[in-house]
Motif scaffolding. Structure first.
Motif, PDB file in Angstrom:
ATOM      1  N   GLY A 203      34.066 -22.407 -17.801  1.00 48.45           N
ATOM      2  CA  GLY A 203      34.873 -21.202 -17.687  1.00 48.45           C
ATOM      3  C   GLY A 203      36.107 -21.432 -16.844  1.00 48.45           C
ATOM      4  N   PRO A 204      37.040 -20.496 -16.845  1.00 42.70           N
ATOM      5  CA  PRO A 204      38.264 -20.628 -16.052  1.00 42.70           C
ATOM      6  C   PRO A 204      37.948 -20.849 -14.573  1.00 42.70           C
ATOM      7  N   GLY A 205      38.669 -21.771 -13.965  1.00 43.57           N
ATOM      8  CA  GLY A 205      38.497 -22.038 -12.551  1.00 43.57           C
ATOM      9  C   GLY A 205      37.382 -22.995 -12.200  1.00 43.57           C
ATOM     10  N   ALA A 228      40.832 -24.649 -21.253  1.00 42.84           N
ATOM     11  CA  ALA A 228      39.968 -23.534 -20.862  1.00 42.84           C
ATOM     12  C   ALA A 228      40.357 -22.930 -19.515  1.00 42.84           C
ATOM     13  N   GLY A 229      41.393 -23.459 -18.872  1.00 41.32           N
ATOM     14  CA  GLY A 229      41.802 -22.938 -17.577  1.00 41.32           C
ATOM     15  C   GLY A 229      40.948 -23.427 -16.429  1.00 41.32           C
ATOM     16  N   ALA A 230      40.210 -24.509 -16.644  1.00 44.87           N
ATOM     17  CA  ALA A 230      39.385 -25.104 -15.600  1.00 44.87           C
ATOM     18  C   ALA A 230      40.083 -26.333 -15.028  1.00 44.87           C
ATOM     19  N   ASN A 231      39.423 -26.988 -14.072  1.00 44.41           N
ATOM     20  CA  ASN A 231      40.046 -28.105 -13.359  1.00 44.41           C
ATOM     21  C   ASN A 231      39.260 -29.383 -13.593  1.00 44.41           C
ATOM     22  N   ALA A 232      39.929 -30.397 -14.098  1.00 47.38           N
ATOM     23  CA  ALA A 232      39.297 -31.690 -14.349  1.00 47.38           C
ATOM     24  C   ALA A 232      39.626 -32.664 -13.235  1.00 47.38           C
ATOM     25  N   ILE A 233      38.595 -33.314 -12.718  1.00 43.02           N
ATOM     26  CA  ILE A 233      38.781 -34.423 -11.779  1.00 43.02           C
ATOM     27  C   ILE A 233      38.365 -35.679 -12.529  1.00 43.02           C
ATOM     28  N   ASN A 295      33.771 -27.405  -1.901  1.00 45.05           N
ATOM     29  CA  ASN A 295      33.716 -27.034  -3.320  1.00 45.05           C
ATOM     30  C   ASN A 295      33.234 -28.213  -4.156  1.00 45.05           C
ATOM     31  N   ASN A 296      31.919 -28.303  -4.318  1.00 48.74           N
ATOM     32  CA  ASN A 296      31.377 -29.311  -5.221  1.00 48.74           C
ATOM     33  C   ASN A 296      31.660 -28.911  -6.667  1.00 48.74           C
ATOM     34  N   VAL A 297      31.638 -29.883  -7.548  1.00 56.37           N
ATOM     35  CA  VAL A 297      31.988 -29.603  -8.944  1.00 56.37           C
ATOM     36  C   VAL A 297      30.891 -28.784  -9.613  1.00 56.37           C
ATOM     37  N   ASP A 298      31.295 -27.934 -10.541  1.00 52.70           N
ATOM     38  CA  ASP A 298      30.352 -27.099 -11.287  1.00 52.70           C
ATOM     39  C   ASP A 298      29.622 -27.879 -12.362  1.00 52.70           C
ATOM     40  N   MET A 299      30.257 -28.940 -12.835  1.00 56.23           N
ATOM     41  CA  MET A 299      29.701 -29.701 -13.935  1.00 56.23           C
ATOM     42  C   MET A 299      30.142 -31.156 -13.794  1.00 56.23           C
ATOM     43  N   VAL A 300      29.278 -32.067 -14.215  1.00 52.91           N
ATOM     44  CA  VAL A 300      29.643 -33.480 -14.302  1.00 52.91           C
ATOM     45  C   VAL A 300      29.514 -33.917 -15.760  1.00 52.91           C
ATOM     46  N   PHE A 301      30.577 -34.481 -16.278  1.00 49.88           N
ATOM     47  CA  PHE A 301      30.661 -34.956 -17.663  1.00 49.88           C
ATOM     48  C   PHE A 301      30.279 -36.434 -17.638  1.00 49.88           C
TER      49      PHE A 301
END
Length: 423
Positions: A203-205, A228-233, A295-301
């Motif tokens: 989701g966004p953010g 999607a308006g999210a942030n990729a590291i 702020n840990n990541v919400d998801m790991v790809f």
């Protein structure tokens, strides 16, 4: 497409780059074939053979392949690992290739959505369509689910390929044949990973850590996250790839060579674990430098697997998800279970995509919201060479394509191809 070319003399075998009259199916075709006794590196496992052109049944389609994509399915098929394709199908030879662009050349008598002459891209999921998962569930959970070009013998590295009608999607008309051919597998896989596992839907953010950010999967993950308006590291292993990943839309990039916490996790409560854990915390702090402290990541790809998985489980937030689709560095995954259960994190396996997800991803390409990120194009004769580059991790950032029946690069229509072939 119904001009003079359809009146040309027909033959039983056409040379590579030669285009038959529309709808004429020759008896024979050229293909890069793998045989069980040749399992090994792609440069020896793959050899050109003249084989029978595929027969199709009532729900299948024969596609004239203009170009194909290069992905790890071809490497695995050549090596015979993690399983040999001959342990899944009974054909005497295997034609790899799980991405393609081409033209519908013949349709089964039960096919209604497609007709001869349609220009298409192909997604690689097949199923029998007659169980509960295929009718109200998720076809990717069907016991009959299989990957075309790896678990079937009739992939895209031949002049013609045989597919189920539900594998076809419209080809983006603004892309060349080779650009159209290189993206479907990686894009649809990335799309399902990010949007297909509720309730952990991007989701966004949101903040997402993307391993292998410059590769085929990673480059699409970055673009989808950005869209999607999210942030990729993004995580890279070669500093020369930093600018490429940032230009795709990443919020920040980390070079994993700057850290020392990779491989299988040491035994808990040993000095080796303490040293490893210190490296993991340094990596986590580098993520906070991008996302903000705490702020840990919400998801790991995830897709490297063995080398990165224990770190992935640690850096994802409480209640977050690590979603994994491969194990390119190895399959023996380790983790500290305390952080998994006490922080209620989720580990989710993901495998390609169903037609709905693949079609939604393809729509983004049709609408020019996503770039195919094509990096290199190889001639027909260099298909094994392309797979050797992938095996050795020597390929350029992005997605690789190979020409099959398209006589040269840069062509967009079948008429362009006939003219370039001198027909």
């Amino acid at each position: 497409m119904d001009g003079p070319a359809t009146e040309a003399p027909t033959k039983d075998l056409y040379e590579i780059g030669e285009i038959p009259p529309l709808g004429h199916v020759p008896k024979k075709m050229y293909a890069w074939a793998i045989r069980r006794e040749r399992h090994g590196e792609p440069e020896t496992a793959m050899q050109v053979e003249v084989v029978d052109t595929h027969e199709i049944d009532s729900h299948e389609v024969l596609v004239f392949v203009m170009a194909a994509g290069v992905n790890y399915n071809g490497v695995w098929a050549a090596l015979g690992t993690p399983i040999s394709p001959f342990d899944v199908h009974k054909a005497p030879y295997h034609i790899a290739g799980s991405d393609a662009s081409g033209i519908v050349w013949k349709v089964g008598d039960k096919v209604t959505r497609w007709k001869v002459g349609d220009e298409v891209v192909i997604h690689c999921n097949q199923d029998d369509g007659d169980d509960e998962e295929c009718n109200g569930g998720d076809p990717m959970f069907s016991p009959s689910q299989r990957i075309w070009g790896y678990e079937t013998p009739d992939g895209s590295f031949g002049q013609f390929t045989r597919v189920q009608a539900q594998q076809l999607m419209p080809r983006p008309q603004h892309l060349t044949w080779e650009e159209s051919a290189c993206y479907t597998l990686t894009l649809a896989t990335a799309y399902r990973m990010l949007f297909g596992h509720r309730p952990h839907v991007l989701g966004p953010g949101d903040n997402v850590l993307v391993w292998g950010a410059s590769g085929g999967l990673g480059s699409f993950a970055i673009q989808l996250i950005n869209t999607a308006g999210a942030n990729a590291i993004g995580v890279i292993s070669d500093e020369s790839k930093r600018d490429f990943v940032m230009e795709l839309g990443a919020k920040g990039v980390l070079n994993r060579k700057d850290f020392d916490c990779w491989g299988q996790m040491p035994k808990v409560n040993t000095p080796e674990y303490a040293a490893w854990f210190k490296g993991v915390r340094n990596f986590g702090k580098a993520i906070w430098d991008i996302t903000g402290k705490g702020n840990n990541v919400d998801m790991v790809f995830e897709h490297p697997g063995e080398a990165t998985f224990p770190v992935s489980v640690f850096v994802v937030r409480r209640g977050g998800m690590v979603v994994i689709c491969a194990g390119t560095t190895g399959y023996n995954l380790t983790l500290d279970a305390r952080y998994l259960w006490m922080h209620q994190k989720r580990v989710q396996g993901s495998h390609f995509a169903n037609l709905m997800q693949a079609s939604q991803a393809n729509q983004l390409m049709l609408e020019r919201r996503i770039d195919p990120s094509m990096s290199e194009v190889f001639e027909w004769a260099d298909i094994p060479k392309a797979h050797m580059k992938m095996l050795r991790n020597e390929h350029k950032p992005g997605n690789m394509a190979v020409l099959v029946s398209a006589p040269t690069t840069g062509l967009i229509t079948i008429e362009d191809a006939r003219e370039a072939a001198g027909q």
